[in-house]
Design a protein around this motif. Structure first.
Motif, PDB file in Angstrom:
ATOM      1  N   THR A 109       0.819  -1.220   0.000  1.00 32.92           N
ATOM      2  CA  THR A 109       0.000   0.000   0.000  1.00 32.92           C
ATOM      3  C   THR A 109       0.849   1.264   0.000  1.00 32.92           C
ATOM      4  O   THR A 109       0.445   2.286  -0.547  1.00 32.92           O
ATOM      5  N   TYR A 110       2.036   1.181   0.585  1.00 30.91           N
ATOM      6  CA  TYR A 110       2.940   2.332   0.489  1.00 30.91           C
ATOM      7  C   TYR A 110       3.427   2.493  -0.950  1.00 30.91           C
ATOM      8  O   TYR A 110       3.536   3.602  -1.468  1.00 30.91           O
ATOM      9  N   THR A 123       1.777   1.633  -3.695  1.00 32.91           N
ATOM     10  CA  THR A 123       0.724   2.115  -4.601  1.00 32.91           C
ATOM     11  C   THR A 123       0.143   3.466  -4.190  1.00 32.91           C
ATOM     12  O   THR A 123      -0.328   4.216  -5.034  1.00 32.91           O
ATOM     13  N   MET A 124       0.170   3.790  -2.897  1.00 36.33           N
ATOM     14  CA  MET A 124      -0.431   5.037  -2.425  1.00 36.33           C
ATOM     15  C   MET A 124       0.593   6.137  -2.158  1.00 36.33           C
ATOM     16  O   MET A 124       0.267   7.322  -2.210  1.00 36.33           O
ATOM     17  N   LYS A 155       1.966   7.205   0.536  1.00 36.32           N
ATOM     18  CA  LYS A 155       1.748   8.062   1.710  1.00 36.32           C
ATOM     19  C   LYS A 155       2.305   7.395   2.958  1.00 36.32           C
ATOM     20  O   LYS A 155       2.151   6.180   3.149  1.00 36.32           O
ATOM     21  N   HIS A 177       0.074   5.272   5.044  1.00 39.58           N
ATOM     22  CA  HIS A 177      -0.256   3.946   4.512  1.00 39.58           C
ATOM     23  C   HIS A 177       0.970   3.055   4.428  1.00 39.58           C
ATOM     24  O   HIS A 177       1.043   2.143   3.614  1.00 39.58           O
ATOM     25  N   GLU A 234      -8.403   0.095  -4.337  1.00 37.22           N
ATOM     26  CA  GLU A 234      -7.050  -0.014  -3.778  1.00 37.22           C
ATOM     27  C   GLU A 234      -6.453  -1.394  -4.066  1.00 37.22           C
ATOM     28  O   GLU A 234      -5.261  -1.529  -4.360  1.00 37.22           O
ATOM     29  N   ASP A 243      -5.251  -1.581  -7.621  1.00 33.89           N
ATOM     30  CA  ASP A 243      -3.963  -0.887  -7.798  1.00 33.89           C
ATOM     31  C   ASP A 243      -2.805  -1.830  -7.470  1.00 33.89           C
ATOM     32  O   ASP A 243      -1.786  -1.851  -8.171  1.00 33.89           O
TER      33      ASP A 243
END
Length: 424
Positions: free
Chosen positions: A24-25, A27-28, A30, A33, A365, A368
């Motif tokens: 998740t870091y 793909t996002m 942030k 995340h 999500e 992704d």
């Protein structure tokens, strides 16, 4: 009241080793995340500096793959921190939740998922939908357009579900073909035995062929993984106790499953029940006897009768690798199949984005993450993608469908490939 794992957050030194391992870091992009970002938020929530609402989003969007634990130099118990946050958030949400919503959630987690009869009825309904031609008609008339995109996507790639007549053919006991090496109690799971019951049956036949007495006990129930991931600790503990009691009545050498996600839950029953002294020792004994099918088959000899002349790659289940710590066993079983050409999947340890029901509730999500995974698949162009978990199986099948590769890439469970090579 649910207690946040506050003390455990201090083990994190905010070094950042976890960042490249976190899907998740990736793909996002942030900090909130990333594992260290989420850990810091849990610490702040425990100190009363942020509300549960501010914690909810980042925690909800965590896949729970626990790849961060594997690379962490200070052995942070991220899984424990994450589950404590989910418990806390769910408890707070229920205080404000409309009664109808709470009743529905309780029905799903307490009644529907652990209920074998309900699941069999659901499976029979899907089998009827597929085998009567209703699915083809629905697609031709574009009737599935009424479904939300997430459900519409997965409806397309549903496996061929076995009907009631095929299920009745399964035996409760499969005696070893050779002198028995092990006495096995087989754990069938919920989603697995509803959507992939044929894989469970083939698993038992493989164990039988390799020299095991295999028994399916009726008293077993849901492992509790989906409930645990939703922060429903009460029902999770209840299901764990029911399974422990059920299998304690039998003298099995091992309790075997072919489900990466369920296996990860079963081997951590002792952690789940750590605060209940009267259960902890029993839970530990139970957890120690639970293994993936690849662990047992790897100790025995399978009589292969057929070459599988295909180009194969392997997508490991996160919970198999990161929680059960079974990395070598499934890989060795795969490499033992005669005729295959194995190609390493780049960054194979990155989560596929399935994560229980994450790909349903956090569809965008999840897609992704899946898109990143399919970039790696494109680099090796296999004929077959091998998985060890039903969620990963469906997710990778969806990835193949989305890329337009359904006519040239097959997604299978490792048991299917082993069974084919053994003439089952």
């Amino acid at each position: 009241m649910a207690k946040l794992a506050y003390e455990e957050t201090f083990d994190c030194v905010q070094c950042g080793y976890c960042l490249p391992a976190c899907p998740t870091y990736l793909t996002m992009g942030k900090e909130t995340h990333s594992p260290r970002g989420r850990i810091n938020l849990v610490k702040m929530a425990a100190e009363g500096k942020i509300t549960y609402d501010e914690l909810d989003g980042p925690i909800n969007l965590c896949l729970g793959c626990r790849a961060c634990e594997v690379v962490c130099p200070t052995n942070v118990q991220y899984g424990k921190i994450l589950e404590s946050a989910k418990d806390y958030i769910q408890e707070e949400k229920k205080k404000e939740m409309p009664k109808r919503v709470k009743m529905f959630q309780d029905f799903v987690f307490y009644k529907a998922i652990p209920n074998n009869k309900m699941l069999k009825t659901a499976g029979s309904g899907i089998a009827l939908y597929q085998k009567t031609g209703l699915q083809k008609v629905a697609h031709k008339l574009k009737a599935t357009r009424v479904l939300p995109e997430n459900l519409r996507s997965f409806e397309k790639i549903l496996p061929d579900v076995e009907g009631p007549s095929n299920r009745k053919k399964r035996q409760e006991f499969y005696p070893a073909k050779l002198r028995p090496s092990f006495k096995i109690g087989f754990f069938v799971g919920c989603v697995m035995d509803t959507m992939f019951s044929d894989i469970n049956t083939r698993s038992m036949k493989l164990l039988q062929l390799a020299g095991c007495d295999v028994t399916v006990i009726k008293e077993q129930t849901c492992c509790g993984a989906l409930q645990a991931h939703a922060g429903e600790t009460e029902i999770t503990k209840q299901l764990a106790k029911e399974n422990i009691q059920a299998f304690e009545r039998y003298d099995f050498d091992y309790i075997v499953n072919s489900i990466g996600g369920c296996g990860a839950m079963l081997v951590e029953y002792d952690k789940l029940l750590a605060d209940e002294p009267e259960w902890n020792d029993r839970a530990k004994r139970f957890a120690e006897r639970n293994v993936d099918i690849s662990v047992i088959l790897g100790q025995l000899q399978l009589p292969f009768t057929k070459e599988i002349n295909k180009v194969v790659t392997y997508q490991p289940s996160c919970h198999m690798s990161n929680v059960q710590k079974r990395v070598k066993e499934p890989f060795d079983m795969l490499k033992s199949i005669p005729g295959i050409t194995y190609l390493e999947l780049p960054n194979k340890n990155m989560c596929c984005g399935s994560a229980g029901i994450y790909n349903i509730v956090n569809y965008d999500e999840s897609m992704d993450v899946l898109n990143e995974k399919m970039k790696h698949v494109n680099k090796v162009s296999p004929e077959v993608i091998v998985t060890t978990n039903p969620g990963c199986h469906l997710q990778m099948k969806l990835g193949v469908e989305r890329e337009g590769y359904s006519d040239r890439i097959e997604v299978v469970h490792i048991v299917e490939l082993l069974a084919e090579a053994c003439g089952i």
